[in-house]
Write an enzyme that holds these catalytic residues in place. Sequence first.
Site, PDB file in Angstrom:
ATOM      1  CG  ASP A 140     -34.576   1.201 -14.682  1.00  0.00           C
ATOM      2  OD1 ASP A 140     -34.643   2.351 -14.241  1.00  0.00           O
ATOM      3  OD2 ASP A 140     -33.530   0.558 -14.782  1.00  0.00           O
ATOM      4  NE  ARG A 181     -37.420  -6.209 -11.060  1.00  0.00           N
ATOM      5  CZ  ARG A 181     -38.639  -6.687 -11.145  1.00  0.00           C
ATOM      6  NH1 ARG A 181     -39.657  -5.892 -10.936  1.00  0.00           N
ATOM      7  NH2 ARG A 181     -38.870  -7.947 -11.434  1.00  0.00           N
ATOM      8  CG  ASP A 235     -28.044  -3.363 -16.428  1.00  0.00           C
ATOM      9  OD1 ASP A 235     -29.218  -3.254 -16.812  1.00  0.00           O
ATOM     10  OD2 ASP A 235     -27.742  -3.771 -15.296  1.00  0.00           O
ATOM     11  CG  MET A 240     -32.367 -10.477 -21.661  1.00  0.00           C
ATOM     12  SD  MET A 240     -30.953 -10.493 -20.556  1.00  0.00           S
ATOM     13  CE  MET A 240     -31.702 -10.970 -19.020  1.00  0.00           C
ATOM     14  CE  LYS A 300     -29.587   0.355  -9.364  1.00  0.00           C
ATOM     15  NZ  LYS A 300     -30.152  -0.846  -9.993  1.00  0.00           N
ATOM     16  CG  ASN A 301     -27.291  -4.526 -10.819  1.00  0.00           C
ATOM     17  OD1 ASN A 301     -28.164  -3.762 -10.414  1.00  0.00           O
ATOM     18  ND2 ASN A 301     -27.003  -4.666 -12.103  1.00  0.00           N
TER      19      ASN A 301
END
Length: 436
Positions: free
Chosen positions: A121, A97, A321, A343, A22-23
Amino acid sequence: MGTFKIEGGIRLKGDVTPQGAKNEALQILCAVLLTPEKVTINNIPDIIDVNKLITLLGNLGVKIQKNGPGSITFQADEVNVGYLETEAFKKEGGSLRGSIMIVGPLLARFGKGYIPKPGGDKIGRRRLDTHFEGFINLGAKFRYEREDHFYGVETKDRLKGTYMLLDEASVTGTANIVMAAVLAEGVTTIYNAACEPYLQQLCKMLNSMGAKITGVGSNLLTIEGVESLGGCEHRILPDMIEIGSWIGLAAMTRSEITIKNVSWENLGVIPSVFRKLGITLEQKGDDIYIPSHENGYEIKTDIDGSILTIADAPWPGFTPDLLSIVLVVATQANGDVLIHQKMFESRLFFVDKLIDMGAKIMLCDPHRAVVMGHNFKSQLKATTMSSPDIRAGISLLIAALSAKGTSTIQNIEQIDRGYERIDERLRALGANIVRV
């Protein structure tokens, strides 16, 4: 809003192939805006966030040709930059995002890039300063409309290469600046750049399009600007976060699962972190084999015998994640672990749902939680819960699959944002999960 109903306590078995990352996809898809030529991308995950970005590209005028499952050819030869200032774009761009990464390519190629305040998120503050400071360093002028929460950068001239030291090693910030810099005049040097495999993949793709980027894989990138970029074909890596999720699922449900074609060389410390939890992972070619943990799994202590701490960090550290996955898996381990989420300040706030299921977790503050594992002596209890974000959602799903009784998870669109057909793939392994 959709709902999952899950009968827990069933052991699963079989093979699973991870989806495309996904990223990486969110970065790679934005890069098609850098050239008027055709760009073919393979192994695109069929998930909500990625599909939203593809729709956004189509609304910008990018031609989209579907070649087959996970393969799409894009051509951005007639981009409608005016769409960026429409109400439709403000609504559409604000729901994702990842849409922030269209700004760099559009600024580099067309001299302007806008974005509404992005969504995503609700896991704490996620600042955009790194992105826009980078663009300003390259010569762009910043624009912000406070009432509409609308950000923009513009330049009348070609961007100019420069040296910059990023204030944080932001993955999306680095990606955005790199995509702007590849068409800038002169040399751009980015220090404290993110160096995740997905960022490396973006740089490799851009180089195959004619960019001149060196230092790929390090935190010091040098980019020699070029006049234009051409087309290419690119394949997205398997999703390391989904791979970690399958590892956690296998251990927590004491299932025998093989994860196929994981690209071991791009997993970094992920396998070693799960091994610290006592989970057995075997490398078989490019696959991960997880045996059924009949006797459970025991958390290792530090060398001096103190409690193990698992914390997130920029690559090559452990990805944030997967901390939610590690936390839920630790609830049935033999031993204790401190989870330190550095984070994001709200990402541990789903632990109350696990506590309701019988997990022993002490939330120390917004960033830290101590988990005291049950060692499978006490099974989690089924309950009704709601998914607050992608990673918490999959963690709750793992908990439900291991629990006694039938659980209900609401707001599963959060899970669908990051996991492709997760219910179908779980049923193929023997899970009893229904989408309502």
